[in-house]
Design an enzyme around this catalytic site. Structure first.
Site, PDB file in Angstrom:
ATOM      1  N   LYS A  82       0.563  -0.952 -14.026  1.00 55.00           N
ATOM      2  CA  LYS A  82       0.184  -2.367 -13.970  1.00 55.00           C
ATOM      3  C   LYS A  82       0.258  -2.984 -15.357  1.00 55.00           C
ATOM      4  O   LYS A  82      -0.183  -2.388 -16.345  1.00 55.00           O
ATOM      5  CB  LYS A  82      -1.228  -2.505 -13.387  1.00 55.00           C
ATOM      6  CG  LYS A  82      -1.653  -3.946 -13.108  1.00 55.00           C
ATOM      7  CD  LYS A  82      -3.030  -3.990 -12.438  1.00 55.00           C
ATOM      8  CE  LYS A  82      -3.477  -5.418 -12.154  1.00 55.00           C
ATOM      9  NZ  LYS A  82      -4.809  -5.484 -11.512  1.00 55.00           N
ATOM     10  N   SER A 157      -5.201  -8.527  -7.485  1.00 54.53           N
ATOM     11  CA  SER A 157      -4.218  -8.926  -8.477  1.00 54.53           C
ATOM     12  C   SER A 157      -3.082  -7.923  -8.644  1.00 54.53           C
ATOM     13  O   SER A 157      -2.053  -8.226  -9.231  1.00 54.53           O
ATOM     14  CB  SER A 157      -4.894  -9.141  -9.826  1.00 54.53           C
ATOM     15  OG  SER A 157      -5.458  -7.908 -10.308  1.00 54.53           O
ATOM     16  N   SER A 181      -9.013  -5.645  -6.645  1.00 56.03           N
ATOM     17  CA  SER A 181      -7.594  -5.750  -6.988  1.00 56.03           C
ATOM     18  C   SER A 181      -6.794  -4.467  -6.820  1.00 56.03           C
ATOM     19  O   SER A 181      -5.581  -4.481  -6.990  1.00 56.03           O
ATOM     20  CB  SER A 181      -7.434  -6.262  -8.427  1.00 56.03           C
ATOM     21  OG  SER A 181      -7.813  -7.610  -8.511  1.00 56.03           O
TER      22      SER A 181
END
Length: 507
Positions: A82, A157, A181
């Site tokens: 990420k 997210s 997330s």
């Protein structure tokens, strides 16, 4: 051969690499080829480190060929990182224009642990800007699309990480979970994602959103793969003041136990407040089936009452903006990142204002403003202080619930994946996606989402959330593995294997 490699689990790939059935370079190249074929449609990655990844894989092959002991059980397996986790010399943006072009001068603790374990980092995945969102539409670099249906969101997210898994672009991924997330993207993409106990995985080198909530964690397509990655990245880190000085939980052994012994004799609590109004019928139907499966496997199902959970959403959206307004103050155009209006005549304040105005997106600005207001003189006690009191009450609800049950379960997300653009102009509708995941984040407990089937009303994946007490990862993984094994036995396949090939063509 290439397609076959991208559809294997991380555990299978690791075994094949260690036995020299296949090389780490071949596995890495297969996944890079897959990214090249489908990512123009999915947009899971913001940066792909082709040469660096192949060099890392070649080093793993060299070590194996020289007879050196494997760095870890996952040596040579590719991973998607990420873009909120820094990697030295690799572009890291946190999904924001304000960090466009920034090359970190150091590795995050997670990154260093991955590299030391011989795990190959393919690149950085797309995300909502500074992890603020539930759809990955708030990325400054465009939305990621759900491989199940390219017109749908992949969650947020961490939608880039979950989409990379679902599209077979990577067998492993790293996410971060502040209010859901990791778990919500896993739910809507039919993958697995775990949020460890707060402090269980180091935050050093993870760009901060809300420091009392942020928690990195492992993502994969199977519970075993997730557990194997969990053991690599977990553990105490003196560079993180909030890191727990506890041994790494033996979650792989817990998975093996769950696969072998199931859940017989365990008490599993169904949270009264996490279901019903606001939850899609197909999600609730899938959840009821999951409860029945666990009960049939020998678990005792009990209903638990957590009365303060209903205030969790309001408390969270005061605590998170308050902490983000403080953390994001560092992006001031003075030290690194974007710099607008510096023509030699503008004051520092003008440059800062112009840069933050141009560099931050609408959702980030919204939360900074909310947080600054909540922390301002005369309002701190009424808003931020009151939200922290609610947080304590939610933690106490969990403590009472775990006196009745070993783990708690609920839907991981109120809905399946919704359409891109459907909620982007309605912040409250977007925030409601976190209904089920926020309580666990506020309490700092471990929680994960595992695939629990396909919603009959949408044909899209649904996730089952399993929550353990603080430092209770082992029982959480045991239940997750038992549930996955039961689902596999009943349906003959796991949800991720049902994802269409997505051979580079929009569906």
């Amino acid at each position: 051969m290439s397609a076959d490699l991208t559809r294997r689990s991380a555990a299978e790939l690791a075994s094949a690499i260690a036995s020299r059935e296949v090389s780490a370079v071949e596995v890495t190249r297969a996944h890079l080829d897959r990214i090249g074929a489908v990512d123009p449609d999915v947009h899971a990655f913001l940066h792909v480190s082709d040469e660096l990844a192949l060099a890392q894989a070649a080093e793993v092959d060299r070590a194996f060929d020289a007879g050196e002991q494997s760095a870890s059980p996952l040596a040579g397996v590719p991973l998607a990182l990420k873009d909120i986790v820094v990697q030295k010399g690799v572009p890291t943006t946190a999904g924001s224009k304000i960090l466009e072009g920034w090359l970190p001068p150091y590795d995050a603790t997670i990154t260093r642990k991955l590299l030391d374990a011989g795990i190959v980092i393919l690149g950085k995945t797309n995300m909502d800007e500074f992890a603020m969102g539930s759809s990955t539409e708030n990325s400054a670099y465009g939305p990621t699309r759900n491989p199940w249906d390219l017109s749908k969101i992949p969650g947020g997210s961490g939608g880039g990480s979950s989409a990379a898994l679902a599209a077979f672009e990577a067998p492993l991924a790293i996410g971060t979970d502040t209010g859901g997330s990791i778990r919500q993207p896993a739910s809507v993409t039919g993958t697995v994602g775990a949020k460890p106990t707060y402090g269980g995985v180091s935050r050093y080198g993870v760009i901060a959103l809300a420091s009392s909530l942020d928690q990195p964690g492992p993502c994969a397509r199977t519970v075993l793969d997730t557990a194997m990655l969990h053991e690599v990245i977990a553990g105490h880190d003196p560079m993180d003041a909030t890191s727990i000085p506890q041994p790494v939980p033996n979650v792989v052994a817990a998975v093996r136990r769950g696969q072998a012994d199931g859940v017989a004799g365990m008490k599993i609590g169904v949270v009264k407040q996490l279901g019903g109004q606001g939850y899609q019928p197909g999600v609730l139907s899938s959840f009821r089936s999951a409860v029945e499966q666990l009960q049939a496997a020998g678990a005792e199902i009990v209903e638990v009452d957590c009365p303060h959970f209903e205030y969790g959403l309001a408390a969270y959206y005061l605590i998170l903006p308050s902490e983000c307004s403080s953390n994001l103050a560092r992006f001031d155009a003075m030290r690194y990142g974007l710099r607008i209006g510096d023509d030699g005549t503008a004051s520092a304040e003008q440059v800062m204002s112009l840069t933050r105005g141009a560099g931050f997106g609408a959702e980030v600005k919204r939360r900074i403003i909310l947080g600054t207001y909540a922390l301002s003189a005369g309002y701190y006690d009424a808003y931020y202080g009151s939200a922290q009191k609610v947080r304590t009450l939610i933690r106490q609800d969990f403590e009472k619930a775990y006196q009745q049950a070993d783990v708690l379960i609920s839907p991981a997300s109120p809905t399946t994946a919704f359409g891109i653009g459907e909620k982007v102009d309605d912040p409250m509708a977007m925030y409601l996606n976190d209904l089920a995941t926020i309580p666990g984040s506020l309490a700092g407990i471990p929680a994960m989402s595992v695939p629990s089937g396909i919603a009959a009303d949408t044909g899209l994946p649904v996730g089952l959330q399993i929550m353990g007490p603080a430092l209770g990862e082992e029982r959480m993984y045991r239940v997750a593995a038992a549930f996955e094994a039961g689902y596999l036995a009943e349906h003959g396949t796991t949800v991720p294997q049902q994802i269409p090939a997505l051979e580079g063509t929009a569906r």
